[in-house]
Design a protein around this motif. Structure first.
Motif, PDB file in Angstrom:
ATOM      1  N   GLU A 149      -3.418   3.701  -5.797  1.00 29.40           N
ATOM      2  CA  GLU A 149      -3.411   2.996  -6.978  1.00 29.40           C
ATOM      3  C   GLU A 149      -2.560   3.262  -8.140  1.00 29.40           C
ATOM      4  O   GLU A 149      -1.904   2.351  -8.781  1.00 29.40           O
ATOM      5  CB  GLU A 149      -5.089   3.104  -7.427  1.00 29.40           C
ATOM      6  CG  GLU A 149      -5.529   1.997  -8.413  1.00 29.40           C
ATOM      7  CD  GLU A 149      -5.203   2.299  -9.785  1.00 29.40           C
ATOM      8  OE1 GLU A 149      -5.046   1.319 -10.678  1.00 29.40           O
ATOM      9  OE2 GLU A 149      -5.106   3.406 -10.112  1.00 29.40           O
ATOM     10  N   HIS A 191      -6.876  -0.267   1.956  1.00 30.71           N
ATOM     11  CA  HIS A 191      -5.494   0.131   2.212  1.00 30.71           C
ATOM     12  C   HIS A 191      -4.834  -0.331   3.443  1.00 30.71           C
ATOM     13  O   HIS A 191      -3.593  -0.439   3.514  1.00 30.71           O
ATOM     14  CB  HIS A 191      -5.597   2.027   2.530  1.00 30.71           C
ATOM     15  CG  HIS A 191      -4.416   2.309   2.652  1.00 30.71           C
ATOM     16  ND1 HIS A 191      -3.272   2.606   1.529  1.00 30.71           N
ATOM     17  CD2 HIS A 191      -3.475   2.987   3.789  1.00 30.71           C
ATOM     18  CE1 HIS A 191      -2.262   3.375   2.004  1.00 30.71           C
ATOM     19  NE2 HIS A 191      -2.418   3.553   3.391  1.00 30.71           N
ATOM     20  N   SER A 232       0.818  -1.379   0.034  1.00 31.54           N
ATOM     21  CA  SER A 232      -0.242   0.045  -0.009  1.00 31.54           C
ATOM     22  C   SER A 232       0.767   1.339   0.055  1.00 31.54           C
ATOM     23  O   SER A 232       0.624   2.092   0.768  1.00 31.54           O
ATOM     24  CB  SER A 232      -0.903  -0.235   1.167  1.00 31.54           C
ATOM     25  OG  SER A 232      -1.580  -1.099   1.117  1.00 31.54           O
ATOM     26  N   ARG A 235       0.800   0.950  -9.562  1.00 28.56           N
ATOM     27  CA  ARG A 235       0.945   0.551 -11.262  1.00 28.56           C
ATOM     28  C   ARG A 235       2.302   0.774 -11.606  1.00 28.56           C
ATOM     29  O   ARG A 235       3.039   0.178 -12.302  1.00 28.56           O
ATOM     30  CB  ARG A 235      -0.064   1.309 -12.057  1.00 28.56           C
ATOM     31  CG  ARG A 235      -1.468   0.798 -11.862  1.00 28.56           C
ATOM     32  CD  ARG A 235      -2.326   1.030 -12.994  1.00 28.56           C
ATOM     33  NE  ARG A 235      -2.501   2.613 -13.507  1.00 28.56           N
ATOM     34  CZ  ARG A 235      -3.179   3.563 -12.897  1.00 28.56           C
ATOM     35  NH1 ARG A 235      -4.178   3.119 -12.091  1.00 28.56           N
ATOM     36  NH2 ARG A 235      -3.009   4.864 -13.072  1.00 28.56           N
ATOM     37  N   ILE A 294      -1.728  -8.152  -6.137  1.00 29.61           N
ATOM     38  CA  ILE A 294      -3.080  -7.402  -6.042  1.00 29.61           C
ATOM     39  C   ILE A 294      -3.891  -8.322  -4.875  1.00 29.61           C
ATOM     40  O   ILE A 294      -3.971  -9.565  -5.103  1.00 29.61           O
ATOM     41  CB  ILE A 294      -3.876  -7.187  -7.105  1.00 29.61           C
ATOM     42  CG1 ILE A 294      -2.909  -6.059  -7.874  1.00 29.61           C
ATOM     43  CG2 ILE A 294      -5.140  -6.506  -6.545  1.00 29.61           C
ATOM     44  CD1 ILE A 294      -3.506  -5.683  -8.958  1.00 29.61           C
ATOM     45  N   ALA A 308      -6.951  -4.277  -3.862  1.00 32.02           N
ATOM     46  CA  ALA A 308      -7.670  -3.774  -4.966  1.00 32.02           C
ATOM     47  C   ALA A 308      -8.630  -2.784  -4.788  1.00 32.02           C
ATOM     48  O   ALA A 308      -8.983  -2.129  -5.865  1.00 32.02           O
ATOM     49  CB  ALA A 308      -8.523  -5.215  -5.442  1.00 32.02           C
ATOM     50  N   HIS A 309      -9.011  -2.639  -3.534  1.00 34.82           N
ATOM     51  CA  HIS A 309      -9.851  -1.385  -3.129  1.00 34.82           C
ATOM     52  C   HIS A 309      -9.207  -0.182  -2.629  1.00 34.82           C
ATOM     53  O   HIS A 309      -9.739   0.570  -2.155  1.00 34.82           O
ATOM     54  CB  HIS A 309     -11.158  -1.910  -2.379  1.00 34.82           C
ATOM     55  CG  HIS A 309     -11.675  -2.836  -3.173  1.00 34.82           C
ATOM     56  ND1 HIS A 309     -13.037  -2.707  -4.199  1.00 34.82           N
ATOM     57  CD2 HIS A 309     -11.874  -4.469  -2.967  1.00 34.82           C
ATOM     58  CE1 HIS A 309     -13.317  -3.627  -4.564  1.00 34.82           C
ATOM     59  NE2 HIS A 309     -12.863  -4.954  -3.896  1.00 34.82           N
ATOM     60  N   ASP A 310      -8.046  -0.174  -2.456  1.00 34.72           N
ATOM     61  CA  ASP A 310      -7.352   0.732  -1.943  1.00 34.72           C
ATOM     62  C   ASP A 310      -7.223   1.956  -2.908  1.00 34.72           C
ATOM     63  O   ASP A 310      -6.418   1.999  -4.193  1.00 34.72           O
ATOM     64  CB  ASP A 310      -5.732   0.397  -1.875  1.00 34.72           C
ATOM     65  CG  ASP A 310      -4.784   1.337  -1.160  1.00 34.72           C
ATOM     66  OD1 ASP A 310      -5.362   2.554  -0.844  1.00 34.72           O
ATOM     67  OD2 ASP A 310      -3.645   1.134  -0.922  1.00 34.72           O
ATOM     68  N   THR A 311      -7.922   3.063  -2.373  1.00 36.30           N
ATOM     69  CA  THR A 311      -7.907   4.339  -3.630  1.00 36.30           C
ATOM     70  C   THR A 311      -6.856   5.278  -3.222  1.00 36.30           C
ATOM     71  O   THR A 311      -6.695   6.153  -3.727  1.00 36.30           O
ATOM     72  CB  THR A 311      -9.251   4.795  -3.263  1.00 36.30           C
ATOM     73  OG1 THR A 311      -9.386   5.061  -1.822  1.00 36.30           O
ATOM     74  CG2 THR A 311     -10.510   4.039  -3.498  1.00 36.30           C
ATOM     75  N   HIS A 353      -0.739  -4.689  -3.050  1.00 36.01           N
ATOM     76  CA  HIS A 353      -1.698  -3.532  -3.165  1.00 36.01           C
ATOM     77  C   HIS A 353      -3.102  -4.130  -2.976  1.00 36.01           C
ATOM     78  O   HIS A 353      -3.315  -5.345  -3.396  1.00 36.01           O
ATOM     79  CB  HIS A 353      -1.570  -2.886  -4.387  1.00 36.01           C
ATOM     80  CG  HIS A 353      -2.515  -1.758  -4.717  1.00 36.01           C
ATOM     81  ND1 HIS A 353      -2.495  -0.697  -4.254  1.00 36.01           N
ATOM     82  CD2 HIS A 353      -3.719  -1.755  -5.465  1.00 36.01           C
ATOM     83  CE1 HIS A 353      -3.359   0.163  -4.586  1.00 36.01           C
ATOM     84  NE2 HIS A 353      -4.245  -0.559  -5.409  1.00 36.01           N
TER      85      HIS A 353
END
Length: 283
Positions: free
Chosen positions: A245, A268, A124, A249, A262, A239-242, A237
């Motif tokens: 993101e 987070h 994260s 990548r 992922i 998948a729902h870590d805003t 990471h």
């Protein structure tokens, strides 16, 4: 929360660094770098650490908890502190794990202390604003002015951060909460809530200077390029870590020989549910 073995080391410049040790004192050493805010009390799961057989070392970055502040510190300054702590503990070779903002500090260790590191793992993790495509645009609107100001007026940027953080210093528990549904689910677990509550309370005990210093270090140039880091960094990471993101990548695509994962259904705080998986990479 399991009681750790605690101590302090005096650094070459006279500062004090406070640390804790968890798990097997004779196991493979792993230094864990906490998020922002954070402290030596950030510890995902003591039982898992003990079962893994590692010797986990946590510490307060300067300005947090019991560690003396180092105003104007950079990410690379953290690497020098980690090496000094390792020398104090007699650790010739060790691994580093960084969670959230601590991941950036772990990457700095990978750059500056690569000959001492067995493994590097981050979860994260934010990336450098100067490298990650779209990173500046992705900053929250209330954060971007301070991040821009940090480049030409770091003291003014720090004052702005301190004003914003004042309510959290007065009531640390209010810093926790919100976020995505997976993060709210993690925070609803009593053991996690207790650990994070103690962690953030200790982090803010001397005020928010440590947090401000962390933010400025992240916003300013890092002093190294991601592509120049040693190969094989493990990166995770949710998948729902805003929050991280675009950073994930970029790190996954740029770190040499990166091993990205992922976590489906996680946000987070995914590292708190996948601590065993992370530690296994350090064995």
């Amino acid at each position: 929360m399991t009681t750790p073995r605690s101590g302090a080391v005096e650094l070459p410049d006279g500062r004090r660094l406070v640390f804790c040790e968890w798990g097997d004192a004779g196991g493979p050493p792993v230094v864990l770098l906490h998020g922002a805010p954070g402290s030596r009390l950030f510890h995902p799961d003591a039982a898992t650490t003990t079962a893994s057989g590692v010797r986990l070392v946590t510490f307060d970055r300067p300005g947090y908890g019991g560690s003396h502040r180092n105003e104007g510190r950079t990410l690379l300054d953290t690497a020098f502190d980690v090496v000094a702590l390792a020398d104090h503990l007699g650790l010739e070779r060790f691994s580093v794990v960084g969670v959230s903002a601590g991941g950036a500090h772990a990457l700095a260790c990978a750059h500056a202390a690569r000959d001492r590191l067995a493994h590097v793992a981050v979860a994260s993790t934010p990336g450098p604003l100067d490298e990650v495509p779209g990173a500046w645009a992705a900053l929250p609107q209330h954060v971007r002015p301070a991040a821009e100001r940090a480049r030409h007026d770091p003291q003014g940027a720090a004052r702005g951060v301190l004003r914003y953080m004042r309510p959290f210093v007065e009531d640390p528990g209010t810093f926790l909460g919100g976020g995505t549904r997976p993060d709210r689910a993690v925070l609803s677990e009593p053991a996690v809530a207790g650990m994070l509550g103690a962690d953030v309370t200790e982090a803010f005990r001397p005020g928010a200077d440590g947090f401000a210093d962390d933010m400025l270090a992240l916003w300013r140039p890092w002093g190294f390029r991601i592509a120049a880091l040693p190969p094989g960094v493990r990166i995770w990471h949710g998948a729902h870590d805003t929050r991280a993101e675009p950073d994930f990548r970029h790190l996954a695509a740029t770190l040499p020989g990166a091993r990205p994962t992922i976590w489906p259904g996680e946000g987070h705080y995914g590292a708190l549910r996948h601590w065993r998986e992370i530690l296994e990479t350090c064995l």
